[in-house]
Design an enzyme around this catalytic site. Sequence first.
Site, PDB file in Angstrom:
ATOM      1  N   ASN A 290      57.634  -5.950 -13.734  1.00  0.00           N
ATOM      2  CA  ASN A 290      57.647  -4.481 -13.724  1.00  0.00           C
ATOM      3  C   ASN A 290      58.999  -3.890 -13.368  1.00  0.00           C
ATOM      4  O   ASN A 290      59.441  -2.912 -13.953  1.00  0.00           O
ATOM      5  CB  ASN A 290      56.539  -3.955 -12.805  1.00  0.00           C
ATOM      6  CG  ASN A 290      56.683  -4.492 -11.390  1.00  0.00           C
ATOM      7  OD1 ASN A 290      57.156  -5.600 -11.175  1.00  0.00           O
ATOM      8  ND2 ASN A 290      56.317  -3.694 -10.418  1.00  0.00           N
TER       9      ASN A 290
ATOM     10  N   GLU B 113      60.021  -8.658   4.137  1.00  0.00           N
ATOM     11  CA  GLU B 113      61.420  -8.815   3.766  1.00  0.00           C
ATOM     12  C   GLU B 113      62.081  -7.457   3.908  1.00  0.00           C
ATOM     13  O   GLU B 113      61.401  -6.429   3.990  1.00  0.00           O
ATOM     14  CB  GLU B 113      61.523  -9.380   2.347  1.00  0.00           C
ATOM     15  CG  GLU B 113      61.031 -10.830   2.293  1.00  0.00           C
ATOM     16  CD  GLU B 113      61.572 -11.610   1.101  1.00  0.00           C
ATOM     17  OE1 GLU B 113      60.807 -12.410   0.552  1.00  0.00           O
ATOM     18  OE2 GLU B 113      62.728 -11.421   0.719  1.00  0.00           O
TER      19      GLU B 113
ATOM     20  N   CYS C  48      54.113  -1.600  -8.009  1.00  0.00           N
ATOM     21  CA  CYS C  48      53.066  -1.994  -7.060  1.00  0.00           C
ATOM     22  C   CYS C  48      52.855  -0.918  -5.999  1.00  0.00           C
ATOM     23  O   CYS C  48      51.842  -0.909  -5.328  1.00  0.00           O
ATOM     24  CB  CYS C  48      53.451  -3.288  -6.393  1.00  0.00           C
ATOM     25  SG  CYS C  48      55.010  -3.103  -5.550  1.00  0.00           S
TER      26      CYS C  48
ATOM     27  N   GLU D 230      54.725 -11.083  -1.999  1.00  0.00           N
ATOM     28  CA  GLU D 230      54.568  -9.633  -2.191  1.00  0.00           C
ATOM     29  C   GLU D 230      53.655  -9.442  -3.390  1.00  0.00           C
ATOM     30  O   GLU D 230      54.039  -9.771  -4.515  1.00  0.00           O
ATOM     31  CB  GLU D 230      55.938  -8.996  -2.401  1.00  0.00           C
ATOM     32  CG  GLU D 230      56.809  -9.204  -1.185  1.00  0.00           C
ATOM     33  CD  GLU D 230      57.970  -8.258  -1.136  1.00  0.00           C
ATOM     34  OE1 GLU D 230      58.668  -8.273  -0.137  1.00  0.00           O
ATOM     35  OE2 GLU D 230      58.173  -7.519  -2.107  1.00  0.00           O
TER      36      GLU D 230
END
Length: 482
Positions: A152, A463, A284, A250
């Site tokens: 994405n 992160e 996301c 993630e």
Amino acid sequence: MTQKLANYIGGHPHAPRNGKYLDNFEPATGKVYSLIPDSGAEDIELAVQAAKTIFPWWSARTAGQRSEVLYSIANKIEQYASELAYAESKDQGKPLALARELEIPRAIHNFRFFASEILHQTEQAVHADASETLNYTHRSPLGVAGLISPWNLPLYLLTWKIAPAIAAGNTVVCKPSELTPMTAYMLGEILNEAGVPHGVVNIVFGRGATAGAALTANPEVPILSFTGGTATGRSVLTSAVPKFKKTSLELGGKNAAVVFADADVAEAAIQLVRSGFQNQGEICLCNSRIFVEEKVYPEFVEKFSRYASLLRVGNPEDKETNMGPLVSKEHKEKVQSYIELAKKEGGKIAFGGDTPTLSDYFSGGYFLNPTVVTDLPHTARCMQEEIFGPVVCIAPFKTEKEAIEFTNSTEYGLSASLWTRDVSRAHRVAQALQVGTVWVNCWMVRDLRVPFGGMKASGLGREGGRHSLEFYTETKNICVKL
Ligand code: TXE
């Protein structure tokens, strides 16, 4: 002649050992416009060996020397920003304007940020009582890091992994998504022009089940950073567990926005249209659920649907375009299946739910109009499952308690946004939400110094800033008798 991409291993282009290639489709036309290596375990092994060979030398460079290399990469990406933005837009479908404004600048920022961050790392030291012993921490890189990225935000998210990993002294093998290989392919040549020592960064193209799985299973890759779907994250973790690999995940999200009656309803509607449909809803962090206090629900739905109807869907190269095509035929069909499900679940299509009328040139493209669904219960599948496309579901709530319950009701916990002028309520509700990031009266304000990541099925680990450098290093404690 269709362009054939190559793996980037040890600083040189490499054809896949098996001689196989995958079609790379242009989302705006549905036509094959390049071929990418369908690499396997032997290509991954070649890349791991190249990374392993130079690891002793690279990890022995000083932070200052590594910082210089990262600044050089940033400068080179900046030099090719226009070509990279065009390639990104053509490969993923995002509007060219968005690639220019978001994707490429963030890739540059990733390298510049960690080029600086690595110079400000400190260790911890503790003098025991009566100063008989000194304890201090010592951090060192782990070796070859396996970096797996999604389709994405291809260059943005890949560089978000490469920059801290090599800044910390690791070398890397990257496996970008097979759906959007182009900017990762261009990055290889850019790294050479930036003077990155050969083998520090290696990029192997291929499918997740073959090249990706070979990377996560490789015994000489002690650390993995993965961004992608939750289901895939489970496979990656399953592969990492037997070898106790340090792993950052993630994953997916089903992010909610909560709009209280005291909010600036018009401003919230404008921002949430951006948040729901930016990059075709394929971020996301997009808000795909919106819970609105009952008093202002009709007003919000009217404003949100009207603003969504103003979005221009079409040619990604056109500077007026707000939404391009979805990334693939399969993904478009998946999103369309959820729109049909929403109707079956009793939802009302307040806007969209269909495909735009475009010129013949784009007739094979994967375009969808922004879609607004109302009146679904928060327990509906369309309110619980990640759609990852231009579909936003809006529902009312009565009380603050209900808003929190609805928001926390999914298996995901990535991010949320709150819209209220009541400061105490903003802090109180934000702390009650089971998500990794909460934005209050804003969305997608990213600061690399803060930790980033999801809770529950949205991820493992954090992160960002020093959190990234801690992730990409092993910390030991040394105790010395004085
Ligand atoms: O994911 P996939 P996609 C999420 C987003 C959505 C998904 C979209 O919510 O769910 O990612 O990206 C490789 N072993 N996020 O469809 O299919 C695959 O080749 C090893 C969340 O690409 O999971 C690709 O390179 N690798 C995120 C990568 O994994 C495997 C931000 C991702 O593929 C593999 C962006 C396997 N078995 C998207 N199978 C966040 N939380 O920040 C596939 N791959």
